[in-house]
Design a protein around this motif. Structure first.
Motif: not given
Lengths: 369, 74
Positions: A200-211, A247-258
């Motif tokens: 979720p893009g907007h939840v992530s604005v608050v909690i951040g990618k690293d979470s 096979n790259d199990i990772n988290i990508i931030n595809d909403y980096r402008s926010m």
């Protein structure tokens, strides 16, 4: 900037990206013999996927499963009943977001309470409720605070304002939910086979990618943080398929402008100051430990649950299958009530009422007849 | 519920700012984006700005989408 914002929903670009997603999905199907399955866990994504036609256009290529992302839908019936019962009190003004007003309780809805003469108001912002409290000092103003991490800091700003202005006739009934505990619960239940999360893009604005790192470290589950327009969503689905193919199990931030790695530090600090984790009951999932936030003891004077306690009975059972829908176990069409006994005009469950509910999205945009 | 809209900041005060949301002027809280300046774009949710839009990253994303759109022919 305007040009970039427009580009996020550019139809030509969307169509081209759709083709690229289909091509990559074909590679996946060739490799694994089935469609990749991704879950979105944000009601705004659920609605956007249906409204833009992406979900329908990708039906044979990518399995897009709606998860527990609509706050009204995931709130258990007993909590809904308690909020409705609370609203029947005297000498008070109940304020809430629009989504809550028509949600069916076991007896009736907030709308019914309002039509019977109680003062129930829909507000755009919780701060509007603080203004109402200022204007009507002889009434108790209670805000029904539901929502995920996007909304929680906004609720806290209203509490902070009420505290700073010394407004004593304002309180909040918290029924908030957190994303991490429900994702963990879903993954641990093993009920749905998933290849990744559209985060979720907007939840992530608050909690951040690293979470989200626990998804990778503990569950080997990739995720892509996505925006809400067609181009943004297609880009994120593409990246999810690519992660699995490589096979790259990772988290990508595809909403980096926010979205940043750490989230919004002011929002997180505000939440930390006023709130603490509590066990919350989720619709037909049950109580999940520390899956919500509520006011700390020192703010009891702002806590409507402390100031105006209500007792409610166990809710009656209906044939509504919202509980299975929010867990991604069935699609709305598999519920016998869908589009028959349960419609947006006469909703049986919250998934049909909320502007972000899966049933409402399917009813509005994905019905065949 | 988690709907957010981008808005351009027209004026700002200590705790609030007047922003342009799709042509409408609205006052929003800026307590959570204290560095915000006039002409920045912010993400607004339920009357509060939650983030300042990073134009540099927005531009990178746009270029990436355009490249991706032509990644390979069907």
């Amino acid at each position: 900037m305007q040009e970039i914002l427009k580009e996020t929903s550019n139809p030509q670009l969307s169509l081209k990206l759709l083709e690229q997603v289909k091509l990559l999905a074909a590679d996946y199907i060739k490799k694994y013999g089935r469609r990749p399955a991704f879950m979105e866990v944000c009601g705004s994504h659920t609605m956007a996927l249906a409204r833009t036609g992406i979900k329908k256009a990708l039906l044979e290529h990518v399995r897009l499963i709606s998860g527990p992302g609509c706050p009204v839908c995931v709130t258990d019936q007993k909590s809904i009943d308690a909020m409705i019962q609370l609203s029947e009190g005297d000498n008070q003004i109940i304020c809430t977001f629009g989504d809550m007003i028509r949600v069916p309780g076991s007896k009736h809805s907030l709308m019914k309470v309002k039509t019977e003469g109680k003062d129930v108001r829909v507000v755009y912002s919780p701060l509007d409720a603080v203004e109402i409290a200022k204007k009507y000092p002889d009434k108790e103003v209670i805000f029904l605070g539901i929502g995920f991490e996007t909304t929680i800091p906004v609720l806290v700003v209203a509490l902070k304002m009420a505290e700073e202005l010394g407004i004593r006739n304002f309180s909040m009934w918290f029924s908030t939910k957190l994303v991490e505990p429900i994702l963990r619960s879903l993954l641990e239940s093993g009920e749905v086979e998933l290849d990744g999360f559209l985060l979720p893009g907007h939840v992530s604005v608050v909690i951040g990618k690293d979470s989200y790192q626990y998804l990778v470290n503990e569950y080997k589950m990739p995720g892509v943080i996505a925006g809400f327009e067609s181009v943004e969503i297609l880009s994120s689905i593409y990246k999810l398929i690519k992660l699995q193919l490589d096979n790259d199990i990772n988290i990508i931030n595809d909403y980096r402008s926010m979205v940043t790695d750490q989230g919004n530090p002011v929002a997180l600090a505000l939440m930390d100051k006023y709130l603490e984790p509590v066990d919350e009951a989720w619709r037909e999932i049950g109580v999940i430990k520390n899956s919500g936030l509520d006011l700390k003891k020192e703010y009891d004077y702002l806590n409507a649950k402390v100031r105006f306690p209500v007792e409610v009975r166990e809710p009656r059972k209906t044939k509504c299958r919202c509980g299975e829908i929010i867990r991604g176990l069935i699609s709305p069409e598999e519920c016998s009530l869908f589009a028959k006994a349960c419609t947006p005009l006469h909703p049986v469950g919250p998934c049909m009422v909320s502007g972000e509910g899966t049933c409402a999205a399917h009813y509005q945009y994905m019905r065949e007849d | 519920m988690c709907v957010g809209v981008p808005a351009k900041v027209l004026e700002r005060d200590e705790y609030t700012a007047v922003v342009d949301v799709l042509g409408s002027k609205v006052t929003v809280g800026v307590i959570m984006v204290s560095d915000v300046k006039v002409n920045d774009y912010v993400l607004v949710h339920a009357g509060q700005a939650l983030a300042i839009v990073d134009e540099e990253f927005a531009l990178v994303s746009m270029e990436e989408w355009r490249k991706l759109a032509d990644a390979r022919d069907s």
